[in-house]
Design a protein around this motif. Structure first.
Motif, short mmCIF file in Angstrom:
data_model
loop_
_atom_site.label_atom_id
_atom_site.label_comp_id
_atom_site.label_asym_id
_atom_site.label_seq_id
_atom_site.Cartn_x
_atom_site.Cartn_y
_atom_site.Cartn_z
N CYS A 1 -1.93 -5.61 -11.34
CA CYS A 1 -1.56 -4.25 -10.95
C CYS A 1 -2.75 -3.52 -10.31
N THR B 1 -2.63 -1.82 -6.59
CA THR B 1 -2.95 -0.43 -6.24
C THR B 1 -4.03 -0.37 -5.16
N TYR C 1 4.78 -1.72 -5.56
CA TYR C 1 4.10 -0.70 -6.36
C TYR C 1 4.78 -0.45 -7.71
N ALA D 1 5.03 -3.51 -10.26
CA ALA D 1 3.75 -3.88 -10.87
C ALA D 1 3.37 -2.89 -11.96
N ILE D 2 3.59 -1.60 -11.72
CA ILE D 2 3.26 -0.59 -12.72
C ILE D 2 4.16 -0.73 -13.95
N VAL E 1 3.05 -3.40 -16.52
CA VAL E 1 2.00 -3.00 -17.45
C VAL E 1 2.61 -2.33 -18.67
N TYR F 1 -3.03 1.54 -18.25
CA TYR F 1 -2.66 2.18 -16.99
C TYR F 1 -3.88 2.76 -16.28
N ALA G 1 -5.55 -0.21 -14.62
CA ALA G 1 -4.72 -0.74 -13.54
C ALA G 1 -4.70 0.18 -12.33
N CYS H 1 -1.23 -11.27 -6.11
CA CYS H 1 -0.94 -10.37 -7.23
C CYS H 1 0.44 -10.67 -7.81
N MET I 1 2.36 -11.92 -12.10
CA MET I 1 3.31 -11.11 -12.86
C MET I 1 4.30 -11.98 -13.64
#
Length: 484
Positions: free
Chosen positions: A19, A23, A121, A124-125, A128, A140, A143, A184, A188
């Protein structure tokens, strides 16, 4: 395997790393597009308002298509969504390097790249949030500090790339850099939690299915799945459960405040560099201001995330968030009187810190309102709400600059918008506390926490805290009434 709860570590730290890179490749690259602003304006000979549409469309497409990213993540795979987004974003940047008009940039750099960022975006958030609970704010913070670190590193690098290879070469190199989103996505790894949406056969264990129909099912063959008997009801149930947070009063207030917050924060990242150049700051110093803003943004991400995980502040995340938004609004109000590099440096420090602070708390507050199982869908909606303000605010600010000949009106409008966002949340919490006190005085029993009443086949639960976090389908007779 299905986990009973978020593991708060293990592979979760790899998710945080993924993450973090997302970003950098999305939000930091979007911020650095403002460095191209003067180059685009000079090359195409256009005014502030028309040139500002490029940055607006990137941000708008990223947020407008956030629910699409959540949809792909929920129903296909988070890994597939992020990898596909990386390919689209890279393609958009590469095509932009061959642009011959602003309209070309609107489509390639704005729509295509923004769509690619959207697919990366919010999923990925949300990942977390699925891996962390006790240390959620810290996770957070780390990340999302990628946005600040990426801005700190990329801002001077992009300026050097423009000087060495022109804006076309710089966009081409950024296109290759953004392909790292595919890496990335590979990190995940999905996780299954018990609180996630139940499968159709599990509905038998809930009160959603009437008891008489349950008995009929038990007499039938065990190989006959529930989904064949009630396909429409099961589909409607899953769809409703995925977006039932939209009716929560707490989420509605948060959504309205986010609209004003997003309107206020977007223009500054577009116009900080042009404003600095207009007051006599050199190109390298103007890019350095963006770097300062980015590195302090990192400190805000991590320190504010760590602080709000402490026991003394964990219950006050709401007020920490509105305080950070309000402070950024005050910074915007003072910006028009800061007309030299030594004065703009403290502004970058202050604005960057509180920007990192409230950005970290957006997913944390969303999770506190809707719960972890609905976080991906809720974040898609939250970032979707950023879309229209992100689209409108930079061109409106550019129009004010073209009309008035200064940046004062633009920055004042941004500041008041963010302060209003903070004040709205403050008044909503005060009203909530007053109503809670009133309800307690009426009942005369502070231990009474929850009431349930019915509306057809749906029972709504409302706590004395008025959070309304969960809406469950229960088979309750329409005339029945009970206390939980």
């Amino acid at each position: 395997a299905r986990h009973t709860g978020p593991p708060d570590g293990g592979w979760g730290w790899m998710i945080v790393s993924g993450c973090f890179l997302v970003t950098i490749c999305t939000r930091a690259v979007t911020r650095c597009i403002s460095i191209f602003f003067v180059e685009f304006q000079a090359y195409f000979g256009q005014d502030y308002a028309r040139t500002a549409w490029i940055h607006s469309i990137v941000d708008c497409a990223t947020m407008l298509c956030a629910p699409l990213g959540s949809l792909i993540s929920n129903h296909v795979s988070c890994q597939v969504g992020i990898m596909l987004g990386g390919l689209l974003a890279s393609t958009g940047l590469i095509l932009s390097s061959f642009a011959t008009s602003l309209e070309h940039l609107y489509l390639s750099l704005g729509v295509l790249t923004g769509l690619g960022f959207a697919l990366c975006y919010s999923p990925a958030i949300a990942m977390v949030g699925k891996y962390f609970n006790k240390r959620k704010a810290l996770a957070y913070g780390i990340a999302m500090s990628g946005s600040g670190i990426g801005t700190f590193i990329l801002a001077p690098v992009v300026q050097l790339l423009i000087e060495q290879f022109s804006w076309r070469g710089a966009l081409l190199i950024l296109g290759g850099f953004v392909l790292n989103l595919c890496v990335c996505g590979a990190l995940m790894r999905p996780i299954s939690l018990k609180e996630d949406c139940k499968t159709a056969p599990e509905f038998l264990e809930q009160n959603y299915v009437p008891e008489t129909e349950k008995q009929d099912l038990k007499r039938m063959s065990i190989c006959s799945p529930l989904i064949k008997l009630w396909p429409h009801e099961c589909l409607c149930y899953c769809s409703w459960k995925e977006y039932d947070f939209l009716l929560m009063p707490g989420f509605m207030v948060l959504a309205v405040s986010i609209l004003f917050m997003a309107y206020g924060c977007s223009p500054l990242f577009v116009y900080l560099v042009p404003y600095a150049l207009s007051v006599g700051v050199s190109h390298h110093q103007a890019a350095f201001l963006m770097s300062i803003l980015g590195v302090i943004d990192i400190i805000g991400n991590i320190t504010f995330g760590w602080l709000t995980d402490r026991r003394c502040l964990k219950k006050h995340r709401y007020f920490c968030y509105l305080f950070a938004v309000g402070m950024d609004g005050l910074c915007c109000l003072f910006l028009p009187v800061l007309q030299s590099f030594p004065l703009l440096v403290p502004f970058s420090f202050t604005f960057g810190y509180f920007d990192g602070a409230y950005v970290t708390l957006i997913p944390v507050m969303t999770a506190d309102v809707v719960g972890t199982s609905l976080l991906s869908s809720a974040l898609g909606v939250v970032y979707f709400l950023h879309a229209i303000p992100y689209l409108v605010s930079p061109p409106v600010a550019g129009w004010l600059v073209d009309t008035t000949g200064s940046y004062t009106a633009s920055f004042l409008l941004c500041g008041f918008s963010m302060i209003f966002s903070s004040a709205l949340l403050c008044f909503a919490r005060l009203a909530k506390n007053i109503k809670r006190t009133h309800l307690q005085s009426l009942t005369g029993n502070t231990a009474l926490k929850q009431h349930i009443w019915t509306n057809g086949a749906i029972a709504y639960s409302v706590t004395a805290e008025l959070d309304q976090r969960d809406v469950e389908f229960l088979a309750v007779d329409t005339n029945s009434f009970s206390n939980r």
